[in-house]
Scaffold this active site. Structure first.
Site, PDB file in Angstrom:
ATOM      1  N   GLY A  45      14.681  33.220  57.101  1.00  0.00           N
ATOM      2  CA  GLY A  45      15.641  33.885  56.039  1.00  0.00           C
ATOM      3  C   GLY A  45      14.728  32.883  54.620  1.00  0.00           C
ATOM      4  O   GLY A  45      14.531  31.571  54.349  1.00  0.00           O
ATOM      5  N   GLN A  50      16.032  31.462  45.564  1.00  0.00           N
ATOM      6  CA  GLN A  50      15.602  30.129  46.553  1.00  0.00           C
ATOM      7  C   GLN A  50      14.006  30.028  45.205  1.00  0.00           C
ATOM      8  O   GLN A  50      13.994  28.520  45.891  1.00  0.00           O
ATOM      9  CB  GLN A  50      15.500  30.355  47.540  1.00  0.00           C
ATOM     10  N   CYS A  93      18.726  24.565  55.264  1.00  0.00           N
ATOM     11  CA  CYS A  93      18.278  25.553  54.469  1.00  0.00           C
ATOM     12  C   CYS A  93      16.802  25.237  53.310  1.00  0.00           C
ATOM     13  O   CYS A  93      16.957  23.430  53.343  1.00  0.00           O
ATOM     14  CB  CYS A  93      19.119  25.249  53.269  1.00  0.00           C
ATOM     15  N   LEU A  94      15.659  25.725  53.145  1.00  0.00           N
ATOM     16  CA  LEU A  94      14.594  25.436  52.642  1.00  0.00           C
ATOM     17  C   LEU A  94      15.198  24.718  51.043  1.00  0.00           C
ATOM     18  O   LEU A  94      14.456  23.768  50.360  1.00  0.00           O
ATOM     19  CB  LEU A  94      13.676  26.320  52.173  1.00  0.00           C
ATOM     20  N   HIS A 135      24.631  33.019  55.643  1.00  0.00           N
ATOM     21  CA  HIS A 135      23.997  32.356  55.198  1.00  0.00           C
ATOM     22  C   HIS A 135      22.855  32.809  53.795  1.00  0.00           C
ATOM     23  O   HIS A 135      23.328  31.924  53.076  1.00  0.00           O
ATOM     24  CB  HIS A 135      22.936  31.470  56.171  1.00  0.00           C
ATOM     25  N   GLU A 136      22.432  33.814  54.709  1.00  0.00           N
ATOM     26  CA  GLU A 136      21.182  34.250  53.117  1.00  0.00           C
ATOM     27  C   GLU A 136      22.164  35.208  52.075  1.00  0.00           C
ATOM     28  O   GLU A 136      21.874  34.671  50.784  1.00  0.00           O
ATOM     29  CB  GLU A 136      20.849  35.895  53.627  1.00  0.00           C
ATOM     30  N   HIS A 139      24.076  32.720  49.199  1.00  0.00           N
ATOM     31  CA  HIS A 139      23.578  32.106  48.792  1.00  0.00           C
ATOM     32  C   HIS A 139      23.374  33.113  47.085  1.00  0.00           C
ATOM     33  O   HIS A 139      23.061  32.505  46.074  1.00  0.00           O
ATOM     34  CB  HIS A 139      21.431  32.124  49.194  1.00  0.00           C
TER      35      HIS A 139
HETATM   36  O1  GNR Z   1      14.694  28.626  57.940  1.00  0.00           O
HETATM   37  C1  GNR Z   1      16.603  28.039  58.005  1.00  0.00           C
HETATM   38  N1  GNR Z   1      16.903  28.122  59.047  1.00  0.00           N
HETATM   39  C2  GNR Z   1      18.262  28.009  59.401  1.00  0.00           C
HETATM   40  C3  GNR Z   1      19.128  27.988  60.639  1.00  0.00           C
HETATM   41  C4  GNR Z   1      20.481  27.605  61.029  1.00  0.00           C
HETATM   42  C5  GNR Z   1      20.539  28.465  60.328  1.00  0.00           C
HETATM   43  C6  GNR Z   1      20.564  29.473  58.329  1.00  0.00           C
HETATM   44  C7  GNR Z   1      19.257  29.014  58.953  1.00  0.00           C
HETATM   45  S1  GNR Z   1      18.483  29.586  56.793  1.00  0.00           S
HETATM   46  C8  GNR Z   1      16.804  28.517  56.647  1.00  0.00           C
HETATM   47  C9  GNR Z   1      15.762  29.351  55.517  1.00  0.00           C
HETATM   48  C10 GNR Z   1      16.771  29.322  53.775  1.00  0.00           C
HETATM   49  O2  GNR Z   1      17.071  28.002  53.645  1.00  0.00           O
HETATM   50  N2  GNR Z   1      17.181  30.217  54.102  1.00  0.00           N
HETATM   51  O3  GNR Z   1      18.179  30.479  52.854  1.00  0.00           O
HETATM   52 NI    NI Z   2      19.052  28.297  52.805  1.00  0.00          NI
END
Ligand code: GNR
Ligand code: NI
Length: 173
Positions: A45, A50, A93-94, A135-136, A139
């Site tokens: 995601g 980001q 999270c990236l 999660h997204e 953000h």
């Molecule tokens: O790549 C991602 N893996 C992930 C694993 C578990 C829960 C959420 C994520 S999202 C993350 C990519 C990211 O930072 N998206 O904002």
């Molecule tokens: Ni993230």
């Protein structure tokens, strides 16, 4: 074009994003760049914030490496249902490279959004997809998964990321 992903701590990651007014060529180009950046990372995601763009735009693809790619674009997503039942996932999270922690969230959710073609849609999700959607959308409101951890764990992760950033700087200078 692949974009640079912002790393915490970065004040931009704490901003609230604005709705996208219309899906024109620029918006489509941005969504394409987000997808390319997410696949290159690689991640499942990515939110526009980001890569430094303060718009309510998300791309997700939870398909496995060998499967056909199934990207989902969420424009102005809104969660319209959260299950009472929760589940725990090890999140990454990236914008927090190398950092992982268990986070508890509603196990299921429904999201209302506009797709790549400007069509209104709804999606009910469970499992990893439900976690990823939440999660997204966090953000887009300046929230990172470390905000759900104890202060001690959160501070430890931020300290590591600051050290990691300084090491990168040293290589460049
Ligand atoms: O790549 C991602 N893996 C992930 C694993 C578990 C829960 C959420 C994520 S999202 C993350 C990519 C990211 O930072 N998206 O904002
Ligand atoms: Ni993230």
């Amino acid at each position: 074009m692949q974009k640079k992903i912002l790393i915490e701590p970065d004040p931009i990651l704490r901003q609230k994003c604005e709705p996208l007014e219309k899906i024109d060529g620029n918006a489509k180009k941005l969504m394409d760049d987000m997808l390319e950046t997410m696949y290159a990372a690689p991640g499942i995601g990515l939110a526009a914030i980001q890569i430094g763009i303060l718009k309510r735009l998300v791309v997700i693809d939870i398909s496995k490496e060998k499967e056909k790619r199934k990207p989902i674009f969420l424009v102005n997503p809104e969660i319209i249902y959260r299950s009472k039942e929760t589940s725990v996932y090890e999140e990454g999270c990236l914008s927090l490279p190398g950092q992982f922690a268990e986070v508890e969230r509603p196990a299921e959710c429904s999201v209302k959004y506009i797709d790549y073609f400007g069509k209104e849609k709804e999606l009910k999700a469970n499992g990893l997809l439900a976690t990823c959607i939440q999660h997204e959308i966090d953000h887009l409101n300046g929230i990172l998964f470390i905000d759900y951890l104890s202060k001690l764990k959160k501070d430890m992760i931020i300290k590591k990321l600051i050290k990691h950033k300084k090491e990168i700087e040293r290589v460049i200078v």
